[in-house]
Motif scaffolding. Structure first.
Motif, PDB file in Angstrom:
ATOM      1  N   UNK A 166       0.839  -1.184   0.000  1.00 15.63           N
ATOM      2  CA  UNK A 166       0.000   0.000   0.000  1.00 15.63           C
ATOM      3  C   UNK A 166       0.882   1.246   0.000  1.00 15.63           C
ATOM      4  N   UNK A 167       0.437   2.282  -0.683  1.00 16.36           N
ATOM      5  CA  UNK A 167       1.181   3.534  -0.707  1.00 16.36           C
ATOM      6  C   UNK A 167       1.168   4.164   0.676  1.00 16.36           C
ATOM      7  N   UNK A 168       2.187   4.985   0.947  1.00 17.77           N
ATOM      8  CA  UNK A 168       2.226   5.744   2.194  1.00 17.77           C
ATOM      9  C   UNK A 168       0.960   6.584   2.286  1.00 17.77           C
ATOM     10  N   UNK A 169       0.392   6.632   3.463  1.00 16.74           N
ATOM     11  CA  UNK A 169      -0.797   7.433   3.681  1.00 16.74           C
ATOM     12  C   UNK A 169      -2.101   6.689   3.443  1.00 16.74           C
ATOM     13  N   UNK A 170      -2.031   5.492   2.851  1.00 18.26           N
ATOM     14  CA  UNK A 170      -3.240   4.694   2.647  1.00 18.26           C
ATOM     15  C   UNK A 170      -3.456   3.856   3.903  1.00 18.26           C
ATOM     16  N   UNK A 171      -4.650   3.920   4.451  1.00 17.12           N
ATOM     17  CA  UNK A 171      -4.988   3.186   5.655  1.00 17.12           C
ATOM     18  C   UNK A 171      -4.788   1.686   5.436  1.00 17.12           C
ATOM     19  N   UNK A 172      -4.151   1.014   6.402  1.00 17.70           N
ATOM     20  CA  UNK A 172      -3.868  -0.415   6.322  1.00 17.70           C
ATOM     21  C   UNK A 172      -4.495  -1.118   7.529  1.00 17.70           C
ATOM     22  N   UNK A 173      -5.794  -1.442   7.462  1.00 17.21           N
ATOM     23  CA  UNK A 173      -6.454  -2.049   8.618  1.00 17.21           C
ATOM     24  C   UNK A 173      -5.875  -3.405   8.997  1.00 17.21           C
ATOM     25  N   UNK A 174      -5.418  -4.170   8.026  1.00 17.43           N
ATOM     26  CA  UNK A 174      -4.809  -5.461   8.342  1.00 17.43           C
ATOM     27  C   UNK A 174      -3.497  -5.259   9.103  1.00 17.43           C
ATOM     28  N   UNK A 175      -2.710  -4.291   8.699  1.00 15.96           N
ATOM     29  CA  UNK A 175      -1.482  -3.966   9.409  1.00 15.96           C
ATOM     30  C   UNK A 175      -1.765  -3.507  10.827  1.00 15.96           C
ATOM     31  N   UNK A 176      -2.805  -2.676  10.997  1.00 15.26           N
ATOM     32  CA  UNK A 176      -3.186  -2.223  12.342  1.00 15.26           C
ATOM     33  C   UNK A 176      -3.585  -3.402  13.217  1.00 15.26           C
ATOM     34  N   UNK A 188       4.758  -8.534  22.470  1.00 14.19           N
ATOM     35  CA  UNK A 188       5.867  -8.134  21.612  1.00 14.19           C
ATOM     36  C   UNK A 188       5.876  -6.610  21.577  1.00 14.19           C
ATOM     37  N   UNK A 189       6.389  -5.994  22.655  1.00 16.42           N
ATOM     38  CA  UNK A 189       6.379  -4.529  22.714  1.00 16.42           C
ATOM     39  C   UNK A 189       7.409  -3.929  21.759  1.00 16.42           C
ATOM     40  N   UNK A 190       7.248  -2.675  21.514  1.00 18.28           N
ATOM     41  CA  UNK A 190       8.239  -1.964  20.713  1.00 18.28           C
ATOM     42  C   UNK A 190       8.019  -2.074  19.220  1.00 18.28           C
ATOM     43  N   UNK A 191       6.953  -2.745  18.784  1.00 19.29           N
ATOM     44  CA  UNK A 191       6.667  -2.818  17.361  1.00 19.29           C
ATOM     45  C   UNK A 191       5.950  -1.538  16.962  1.00 19.29           C
ATOM     46  N   UNK A 192       6.484  -0.869  15.971  1.00 19.86           N
ATOM     47  CA  UNK A 192       5.874   0.376  15.504  1.00 19.86           C
ATOM     48  C   UNK A 192       4.798   0.090  14.475  1.00 19.86           C
ATOM     49  N   UNK A 193       4.768   0.889  13.459  1.00 20.08           N
ATOM     50  CA  UNK A 193       3.783   0.768  12.394  1.00 20.08           C
ATOM     51  C   UNK A 193       3.971  -0.556  11.656  1.00 20.08           C
ATOM     52  N   UNK A 194       2.882  -1.254  11.385  1.00 23.49           N
ATOM     53  CA  UNK A 194       2.915  -2.510  10.639  1.00 23.49           C
ATOM     54  C   UNK A 194       2.172  -2.283   9.328  1.00 23.49           C
ATOM     55  N   UNK A 195       2.804  -2.641   8.224  1.00 21.76           N
ATOM     56  CA  UNK A 195       2.192  -2.544   6.898  1.00 21.76           C
ATOM     57  C   UNK A 195       2.174  -3.946   6.290  1.00 21.76           C
ATOM     58  N   UNK A 196       1.079  -4.292   5.646  1.00 16.42           N
ATOM     59  CA  UNK A 196       0.929  -5.604   5.037  1.00 16.42           C
ATOM     60  C   UNK A 196       0.932  -5.449   3.526  1.00 16.42           C
ATOM     61  N   UNK A 197       1.635  -6.334   2.860  1.00 12.12           N
ATOM     62  CA  UNK A 197       1.678  -6.329   1.402  1.00 12.12           C
ATOM     63  C   UNK A 197       1.574  -7.741   0.882  1.00 12.12           C
ATOM     64  N   UNK A 198       1.941  -7.910  -0.362  1.00 11.42           N
ATOM     65  CA  UNK A 198       1.924  -9.249  -0.944  1.00 11.42           C
ATOM     66  C   UNK A 198       3.127  -9.416  -1.857  1.00 11.42           C
TER      67      UNK A 198
END
Length: 80
Positions: A9-19, A30-40
């Motif tokens: 997903x492009x930057x700025x596009x909401x990623x509900x699966x990553x959230x 698993x603390x300390x994990x920041x933003x999660x982005x999912x792709x394929x």
């Protein structure tokens, strides 16, 4: 030749699966994990011996079908 197309997903596009994955990782201690982005990742076996031509063909496939260019970016890599 084996080609790997990575679609994200492009930057700025909401990623509900990553959230959801990020929240689950926090819940599982698993603390300390920041933003999660999912792709394929799509792996293709493409006939050809010319690396540049195969890469160009895979890029066309990604633009025409594998990625939604409105909300996704892609990269192509010939891996074997």
């Amino acid at each position: 030749m084996k080609v790997r197309v990575t679609v994200m997903l492009k930057e700025g596009v909401l990623d509900p699966q990553g959230k959801a994955i990020g929240h689950a990782l926090q819940t599982l201690n698993f603390p300390g994990v920041g933003d999660v982005r999912v792709g394929k990742i799509i792996e293709l076996d493409v006939d050809g011996t010319d690396r540049a031509a195969v890469e160009k063909q895979a890029e066309a496939m990604a633009r025409d079908l594998l990625a939604n260019l409105v909300i996704e970016d892609f990269s192509v890599k010939v891996v074997a």
